[in-house]
Design a protein around this motif. Sequence first.
Motif, short mmCIF file in Angstrom:
data_model
loop_
_atom_site.label_atom_id
_atom_site.label_comp_id
_atom_site.label_asym_id
_atom_site.label_seq_id
_atom_site.Cartn_x
_atom_site.Cartn_y
_atom_site.Cartn_z
N GLN A 254 0.79 -1.07 0.02
CA GLN A 254 -0.03 0.06 0.17
C GLN A 254 0.75 1.27 0.04
O GLN A 254 1.87 1.41 1.04
N SER A 255 0.71 2.07 -0.99
CA SER A 255 1.39 3.48 -1.18
C SER A 255 0.72 4.38 -0.23
O SER A 255 -0.64 4.36 -0.30
N PRO B 239 5.97 7.52 -8.23
CA PRO B 239 5.91 6.11 -8.22
C PRO B 239 6.40 5.47 -9.25
O PRO B 239 6.44 6.22 -10.52
N PHE B 240 7.09 4.30 -9.36
CA PHE B 240 7.60 3.60 -10.21
C PHE B 240 6.33 2.57 -10.98
O PHE B 240 6.11 1.79 -10.49
N GLY C 54 6.48 -7.25 -7.24
CA GLY C 54 4.93 -7.19 -7.10
C GLY C 54 4.56 -5.88 -8.01
O GLY C 54 5.04 -5.03 -8.33
N ILE C 55 3.11 -5.83 -7.93
CA ILE C 55 2.58 -4.72 -8.46
C ILE C 55 1.19 -4.22 -7.31
O ILE C 55 0.58 -5.33 -7.14
N VAL C 56 1.04 -3.15 -7.23
CA VAL C 56 0.01 -2.64 -6.04
C VAL C 56 -0.83 -1.51 -6.85
O VAL C 56 -0.36 -0.75 -7.77
N ALA C 57 -2.29 -1.59 -6.59
CA ALA C 57 -3.04 -0.89 -7.44
C ALA C 57 -2.99 0.59 -6.23
O ALA C 57 -2.92 0.52 -5.17
N ARG C 58 -2.84 1.56 -6.87
CA ARG C 58 -2.79 2.96 -6.43
C ARG C 58 -4.22 3.78 -6.25
O ARG C 58 -5.05 3.21 -7.44
N ARG D 91 -0.85 1.56 -11.46
CA ARG D 91 -0.36 0.39 -10.80
C ARG D 91 1.25 0.77 -10.51
O ARG D 91 1.85 1.41 -11.47
N GLN D 92 1.62 0.26 -9.43
CA GLN D 92 2.91 0.87 -9.07
C GLN D 92 3.71 -0.77 -8.86
O GLN D 92 3.40 -1.58 -8.09
#
Length: 125
Positions: free
Chosen positions: A54-55, A67-68, A81-85, A90-91
């Motif tokens: 979590q950002s 964010p990358f 991995g990838i997280v939804a912002r 996606r980050q």
Amino acid sequence: MKRTLTIALTAAALLAAPASAAVLGAVNSDIGKVLVAAKTGMTLYTFRKDAKNQSNCYGDCAEAWPPFVAGASAKADGALGIVARKDGTRQWTLNGQPLYFWAGDQAKGDVTGDGVGGVWDAVRN
């Protein structure tokens, strides 16, 4: 020190994986080898105020610490991995830690964001 070592070992293993090699790279810097985005060569950072997957960096924070971003077709691979912002993008994450750039870095290998505010860390390799 232990946290840095754990990330470094994982990062080294990541760079050996074909999918990760397309996303990540490593360069020498003033603080040793650091992980970078493969396409730009710019240093990647983590934010100590983030939660796992979590950002917590939005608004002015995200302007200074972009964010990358992972593209729509990007796929997670092991520790990468990838997280939804919240804004729908996606980050990329490493071991659940969202990855960022620092707007103050100007060239490959710059690590001017390391230690900023006591909450930003360059990802060492």
